[in-house]
Design a protein around this motif. Sequence first.
Motif, PDB file in Angstrom:
ATOM      1  N   VAL A   1       1.101  -1.096   0.018  1.00 11.89           N
ATOM      2  CA  VAL A   1       0.423  -0.206   0.085  1.00 11.89           C
ATOM      3  C   VAL A   1       1.018   1.505  -0.623  1.00 11.89           C
ATOM      4  CG1 VAL A   1      -1.806  -1.319   1.651  1.00 11.89           C
ATOM      5  CG2 VAL A   1      -0.341  -0.215   2.034  1.00 11.89           C
ATOM      6  N   PRO A   2       0.862   2.361  -0.336  1.00  9.18           N
ATOM      7  CA  PRO A   2       1.287   3.735  -0.527  1.00  9.18           C
ATOM      8  C   PRO A   2       1.808   3.344   1.240  1.00  9.18           C
ATOM      9  CG  PRO A   2      -0.811   3.629  -1.425  1.00  9.18           C
ATOM     10  CD  PRO A   2      -0.955   2.958  -0.592  1.00  9.18           C
ATOM     11  N   THR A   3       2.976   3.658   1.232  1.00  4.53           N
ATOM     12  CA  THR A   3       4.004   4.161   2.317  1.00  4.53           C
ATOM     13  C   THR A   3       5.001   4.760   2.356  1.00  4.53           C
ATOM     14  OG1 THR A   3       3.867   1.324   2.768  1.00  4.53           O
ATOM     15  CG2 THR A   3       5.149   2.704   3.885  1.00  4.53           C
ATOM     16  N   ASP A   4       5.526   5.364   3.791  1.00  4.84           N
ATOM     17  CA  ASP A   4       6.305   6.341   3.662  1.00  4.84           C
ATOM     18  C   ASP A   4       7.519   5.729   4.099  1.00  4.84           C
ATOM     19  OD1 ASP A   4       4.490   9.194   3.298  1.00  4.84           O
ATOM     20  OD2 ASP A   4       4.302   8.930   4.866  1.00  4.84           O
ATOM     21  N   LEU A   5       8.246   6.617   3.376  1.00  6.85           N
ATOM     22  CA  LEU A   5      10.334   5.744   3.265  1.00  6.85           C
ATOM     23  C   LEU A   5      10.785   6.411   4.081  1.00  6.85           C
ATOM     24  CD1 LEU A   5      10.076   3.523   0.637  1.00  6.85           C
ATOM     25  CD2 LEU A   5       9.289   2.293   2.546  1.00  6.85           C
ATOM     26  N   LEU A   6      12.019   6.048   4.740  1.00  6.16           N
ATOM     27  CA  LEU A   6      13.112   7.172   4.937  1.00  6.16           C
ATOM     28  C   LEU A   6      14.664   6.219   4.549  1.00  6.16           C
ATOM     29  CD1 LEU A   6      13.416   8.538   8.118  1.00  6.16           C
ATOM     30  CD2 LEU A   6      13.240  10.149   6.044  1.00  6.16           C
ATOM     31  N   LEU A   7      15.105   7.238   2.950  1.00  3.09           N
ATOM     32  CA  LEU A   7      16.051   5.892   2.544  1.00  3.09           C
ATOM     33  C   LEU A   7      16.909   6.671   2.716  1.00  3.09           C
ATOM     34  CD1 LEU A   7      16.664   3.992   0.176  1.00  3.09           C
ATOM     35  CD2 LEU A   7      16.800   5.901  -1.165  1.00  3.09           C
TER      36      LEU A   7
ATOM     37  N   PHE B   1      19.833   1.978   6.964  1.00  5.07           N
ATOM     38  CA  PHE B   1      19.834   2.502   4.969  1.00  5.07           C
ATOM     39  C   PHE B   1      17.969   2.536   4.286  1.00  5.07           C
ATOM     40  CE2 PHE B   1      20.292  -2.336   4.962  1.00  5.07           C
ATOM     41  CZ  PHE B   1      18.454  -2.680   4.142  1.00  5.07           C
ATOM     42  N   LEU B   2      17.058   1.715   5.404  1.00  4.24           N
ATOM     43  CA  LEU B   2      15.320   2.033   4.930  1.00  4.24           C
ATOM     44  C   LEU B   2      14.417   2.167   5.918  1.00  4.24           C
ATOM     45  CD1 LEU B   2      13.852   2.149   2.325  1.00  4.24           C
ATOM     46  CD2 LEU B   2      13.635  -0.111   2.504  1.00  4.24           C
ATOM     47  N   THR B   3      14.232   2.762   6.330  1.00  4.51           N
ATOM     48  CA  THR B   3      13.004   2.637   7.528  1.00  4.51           C
ATOM     49  C   THR B   3      11.476   3.063   6.414  1.00  4.51           C
ATOM     50  OG1 THR B   3      14.318   4.241   8.871  1.00  4.51           O
ATOM     51  CG2 THR B   3      12.174   3.876   9.069  1.00  4.51           C
ATOM     52  N   ALA B   4      11.117   2.134   7.023  1.00  5.29           N
ATOM     53  CA  ALA B   4       9.587   1.841   5.757  1.00  5.29           C
ATOM     54  C   ALA B   4       8.391   1.961   7.306  1.00  5.29           C
ATOM     55  CB  ALA B   4       9.076   0.614   5.215  1.00  5.29           C
ATOM     56  N   PHE B   5       7.559   3.156   7.400  1.00  7.32           N
ATOM     57  CA  PHE B   5       6.428   3.346   7.989  1.00  7.32           C
ATOM     58  C   PHE B   5       5.114   2.777   7.576  1.00  7.32           C
ATOM     59  CE2 PHE B   5       9.778   7.298   8.066  1.00  7.32           C
ATOM     60  CZ  PHE B   5       9.843   6.834  10.174  1.00  7.32           C
ATOM     61  N   GLY B   6       5.040   1.060   7.453  1.00  6.53           N
ATOM     62  CA  GLY B   6       4.434   0.743   7.063  1.00  6.53           C
ATOM     63  C   GLY B   6       5.216  -1.374   6.574  1.00  6.53           C
ATOM     64  N   PHE B   7       4.604  -1.209   5.980  1.00  6.58           N
ATOM     65  CA  PHE B   7       4.869  -3.061   5.297  1.00  6.58           C
ATOM     66  C   PHE B   7       6.030  -2.691   3.631  1.00  6.58           C
ATOM     67  CE2 PHE B   7       1.947  -4.071   8.080  1.00  6.58           C
ATOM     68  CZ  PHE B   7       2.338  -4.797   8.553  1.00  6.58           C
ATOM     69  N   ALA B   8       7.772  -3.131   3.426  1.00  4.56           N
ATOM     70  CA  ALA B   8       8.226  -3.372   3.056  1.00  4.56           C
ATOM     71  C   ALA B   8       8.735  -4.575   2.665  1.00  4.56           C
ATOM     72  CB  ALA B   8       8.805  -2.044   2.721  1.00  4.56           C
ATOM     73  N   ASN B   9       8.303  -5.676   1.512  1.00  2.06           N
ATOM     74  CA  ASN B   9       8.913  -6.793   1.371  1.00  2.06           C
ATOM     75  C   ASN B   9      10.451  -7.189   0.074  1.00  2.06           C
ATOM     76  OD1 ASN B   9       7.325  -7.414   3.115  1.00  2.06           O
ATOM     77  ND2 ASN B   9       5.478  -7.410   1.226  1.00  2.06           N
ATOM     78  N   MET B  10      11.461  -7.155   0.786  1.00  2.00           N
ATOM     79  CA  MET B  10      12.688  -6.902   0.167  1.00  2.00           C
ATOM     80  C   MET B  10      12.230  -7.607  -1.013  1.00  2.00           C
ATOM     81  SD  MET B  10      16.329  -7.671   0.746  1.00  2.00           S
ATOM     82  CE  MET B  10      16.615  -9.216   0.655  1.00  2.00           C
ATOM     83  N   VAL B  11      12.292  -7.409  -2.797  1.00  2.00           N
ATOM     84  CA  VAL B  11      12.443  -8.574  -3.584  1.00  2.00           C
ATOM     85  C   VAL B  11      13.866  -8.721  -4.029  1.00  2.00           C
ATOM     86  CG1 VAL B  11      12.075  -8.349  -6.095  1.00  2.00           C
ATOM     87  CG2 VAL B  11      10.759  -7.692  -4.378  1.00  2.00           C
ATOM     88  N   GLY B  12      14.843  -7.687  -3.931  1.00  2.00           N
ATOM     89  CA  GLY B  12      15.512  -7.795  -4.331  1.00  2.00           C
ATOM     90  C   GLY B  12      16.832  -6.721  -4.027  1.00  2.00           C
ATOM     91  N   GLN B  13      17.964  -6.828  -3.149  1.00  2.00           N
ATOM     92  CA  GLN B  13      18.821  -5.730  -3.249  1.00  2.00           C
ATOM     93  C   GLN B  13      20.660  -6.335  -3.846  1.00  2.00           C
ATOM     94  OE1 GLN B  13      18.048  -4.541   1.083  1.00  2.00           O
ATOM     95  NE2 GLN B  13      20.105  -4.989   1.319  1.00  2.00           N
ATOM     96  N   SER B  14      21.841  -5.959  -3.441  1.00  2.00           N
ATOM     97  CA  SER B  14      22.960  -5.572  -4.339  1.00  2.00           C
ATOM     98  C   SER B  14      24.244  -4.265  -3.962  1.00  2.00           C
ATOM     99  CB  SER B  14      23.132  -6.017  -5.680  1.00  2.00           C
ATOM    100  OG  SER B  14      23.098  -4.802  -6.516  1.00  2.00           O
ATOM    101  N   VAL B  15      24.807  -4.635  -2.932  1.00  2.00           N
ATOM    102  CA  VAL B  15      26.217  -3.263  -2.894  1.00  2.00           C
ATOM    103  C   VAL B  15      27.176  -4.111  -3.526  1.00  2.00           C
ATOM    104  CG1 VAL B  15      26.980  -2.586  -0.885  1.00  2.00           C
ATOM    105  CG2 VAL B  15      24.670  -2.828  -0.916  1.00  2.00           C
ATOM    106  N   GLU B  16      27.488  -3.337  -4.057  1.00  2.00           N
ATOM    107  CA  GLU B  16      29.457  -3.306  -5.272  1.00  2.00           C
ATOM    108  C   GLU B  16      29.945  -1.940  -4.501  1.00  2.00           C
ATOM    109  OE1 GLU B  16      28.966  -4.819  -9.134  1.00  2.00           O
ATOM    110  OE2 GLU B  16      27.129  -5.670  -9.192  1.00  2.00           O
ATOM    111  N   VAL B  17      31.103  -2.299  -4.201  1.00  2.00           N
ATOM    112  CA  VAL B  17      32.548  -1.190  -3.463  1.00  2.00           C
ATOM    113  C   VAL B  17      33.539  -2.163  -4.501  1.00  2.00           C
ATOM    114  CG1 VAL B  17      33.764  -0.312  -2.023  1.00  2.00           C
ATOM    115  CG2 VAL B  17      30.570  -1.609  -1.801  1.00  2.00           C
ATOM    116  N   THR B  18      34.320  -1.274  -5.096  1.00  2.00           N
ATOM    117  CA  THR B  18      35.307  -1.835  -5.644  1.00  2.00           C
ATOM    118  C   THR B  18      36.471  -1.184  -5.613  1.00  2.00           C
ATOM    119  OG1 THR B  18      34.438  -2.360  -7.216  1.00  2.00           O
ATOM    120  CG2 THR B  18      36.075  -2.216  -8.026  1.00  2.00           C
ATOM    121  N   ALA B  19      38.115  -1.220  -5.493  1.00  2.00           N
ATOM    122  CA  ALA B  19      38.330  -0.127  -5.198  1.00  2.00           C
ATOM    123  C   ALA B  19      39.209  -0.134  -5.859  1.00  2.00           C
ATOM    124  CB  ALA B  19      39.647  -1.115  -3.892  1.00  2.00           C
ATOM    125  N   LEU B  20      40.085   1.353  -5.977  1.00  2.00           N
ATOM    126  CA  LEU B  20      40.013   2.308  -7.722  1.00  2.00           C
ATOM    127  C   LEU B  20      41.757   1.855  -7.704  1.00  2.00           C
ATOM    128  CD1 LEU B  20      37.188   4.042  -9.068  1.00  2.00           C
ATOM    129  CD2 LEU B  20      37.676   1.984  -9.595  1.00  2.00           C
TER     130      LEU B  20
END
Length: 258
Positions: free
Chosen positions: A15-21, A239-258
């Motif tokens: 449902v429409p939900t407020d989030l903090l990212l 990293f994510l605060t949901a003022f309601g329901f939010a279900n993870m479908v997918g998530q990824s983090v890539e950090v590369t040293a240059l």
Amino acid sequence: MKLQIHATLDYSVPVPTDLLLHVEAAHLPEQTVSDAVIQLGDHEHFARVPAQDNIGERISLRVAERLSVDYRATVDINRKLADISGLEAVPPHLLPGPTVPYLLDSLYCPATRFRSFVEGEFGPLSGGARIAALRDYIHQRFRYVPGSSTPQTDAMDTFVQREGICRDFAHLLVTLARASTIPARFASVYAPSVNPPDFHAVAEVFLDGEWHLVDATGMAQEGEMAKIGIGRDAADVAFLTAFGFANMVGQSVEVTAL
């Protein structure tokens, strides 16, 4: 060190939900952020709000059905580094005002319950030598086990269970530092050596008049961490605060040293 960061989030929102990212690397004197782009899916509201202690920003969103985030940035880290074991503690009466709240108990860090323990086990040590000993104690005595804790796990739970993830290791080190009358706060960071790759959490302690990042998991060094934000504990810097329901479908983090 220069890092290239790419993080994606995909969550279903019934449902429409407020989030903090809170996923963007912070613009700070110790790190320069360039080529930063964040792409968001459909949303009904967007606003930027200051994060804890004005370190970084949160994005306030209202979404319906789906949260889609794609964040990319390059971060050049020029943090002043020091051997933490040689740093001196600042006496409580001389601490700058903004550091004082980080001596106190918080939701996940019940520091006062650990005062007898730290004095009994680490009493002869002070300042950075105490922090280094606490870091090594956690690293050597506790197991890093993905999935071993829940969002409700606090430092006392971790201390009893002797295992956890980066969030738990950070909470425990913050707690033991505060119990030693050393200001400590929770920091969310990006780092290239985190395994499995993910948002990472470490402690940050106030010694010799400056804040220093310390990772009890041993996976990240101070000079290779890009700071996202800080707080009293994970509740302030998720990293994510949901003022309601939010279900993870997918998530990824890539950090590369240059």
